[in-house]
Write a protein that holds these residues in place. Structure first.
Motif, PDB file in Angstrom:
ATOM      1  N   PHE A 116     -25.319 -67.910  57.867  1.00 45.57           N
ATOM      2  CA  PHE A 116     -25.998 -69.528  58.324  1.00 45.57           C
ATOM      3  C   PHE A 116     -24.046 -70.333  58.565  1.00 45.57           C
ATOM      4  O   PHE A 116     -23.678 -70.327  58.034  1.00 45.57           O
ATOM      5  N   LEU A 125     -29.899 -66.774  52.221  1.00 44.56           N
ATOM      6  CA  LEU A 125     -29.143 -66.361  52.225  1.00 44.56           C
ATOM      7  C   LEU A 125     -28.726 -64.662  51.067  1.00 44.56           C
ATOM      8  O   LEU A 125     -29.838 -65.311  50.169  1.00 44.56           O
ATOM      9  N   ILE A 147     -28.820 -64.986  57.170  1.00 46.63           N
ATOM     10  CA  ILE A 147     -30.093 -65.433  56.724  1.00 46.63           C
ATOM     11  C   ILE A 147     -31.081 -64.337  56.782  1.00 46.63           C
ATOM     12  O   ILE A 147     -30.808 -63.946  57.886  1.00 46.63           O
TER      13      ILE A 147
END
Length: 179
Positions: free
Chosen positions: A26, A152, A158
């Motif tokens: 992320f 996450l 992710i």
């Protein structure tokens, strides 16, 4: 049959788009609580699974809100009695994004949120003010009028992505990826 034929290509396009972000880290984001406390994602949530919902238009914010109550009940609210052992240890954040000329409205939105959002849910709402492009590119934001959700892992990667209004099926997928 025609409806299925029309739906199938859209479903496949969405699956391909979300598959492109799964496995990526992320992107770094600094957002703020209503009290102006800075939260650095994913750095500050390392070590736990995290669900992040993001919206960058008024219409997408309305759909983001459809997730508030179900997510609160599933992941935030502490169970009592027999169900008390079945709670999740997960971070949850809803992030309205204020970009471009809308960035000036961030403080107004914070004040409005402080008045209108359930105080129990307020700590889970973060406000982002800044550039949209890095997130749009990294997270494959295709449509501005829908919210995007990312699960996450404890390292900030992710593991699941979805978008749009809340559905029980989407929640089941989120829950599967957190377990």
């Amino acid at each position: 049959m025609k409806k299925l034929m029309l739906f199938l290509p859209l479903f496949l396009v969405f699956k391909i788009a979300t598959a492109q972000v799964v496995g990526k880290t992320f992107p770094a984001m600094t957002a703020e609580t209503v009290e102006d406390k800075k939260v650095n994602l994913p750095k500050d949530v390392a070590g736990k699974y995290t669900l992040i919902g993001m919206a960058y238009s008024k219409k997408s914010e309305d759909e983001l809100n459809s997730w508030f109550q179900p997510v609160f009940q599933k992941f935030i609210q502490k169970s009592k009695g027999l169900m008390s052992g079945f709670t999740y240890d997960v971070n949850v954040y809803f992030v309205p994004m204020f970009t471009g000329v809308n960035a000036a409205a961030t403080n107004t939105a914070k004040r409005k949120a402080a008045k209108n959002i359930d105080p129990q849910l307020l700590p889970y709402v973060l406000f982002y003010k800044g550039e949209l492009k890095p997130y749009k590119e990294a997270l494959d934001f295709e449509k501005r009028d829908i919210p995007y959700f990312f699960v996450l892992d404890p390292n900030g990667k992710i593991v699941y992505a979805t978008s749009g209004k809340y559905t029980d099926d989407k929640m089941d997928e989120v829950e599967e990826n957190i377990e």
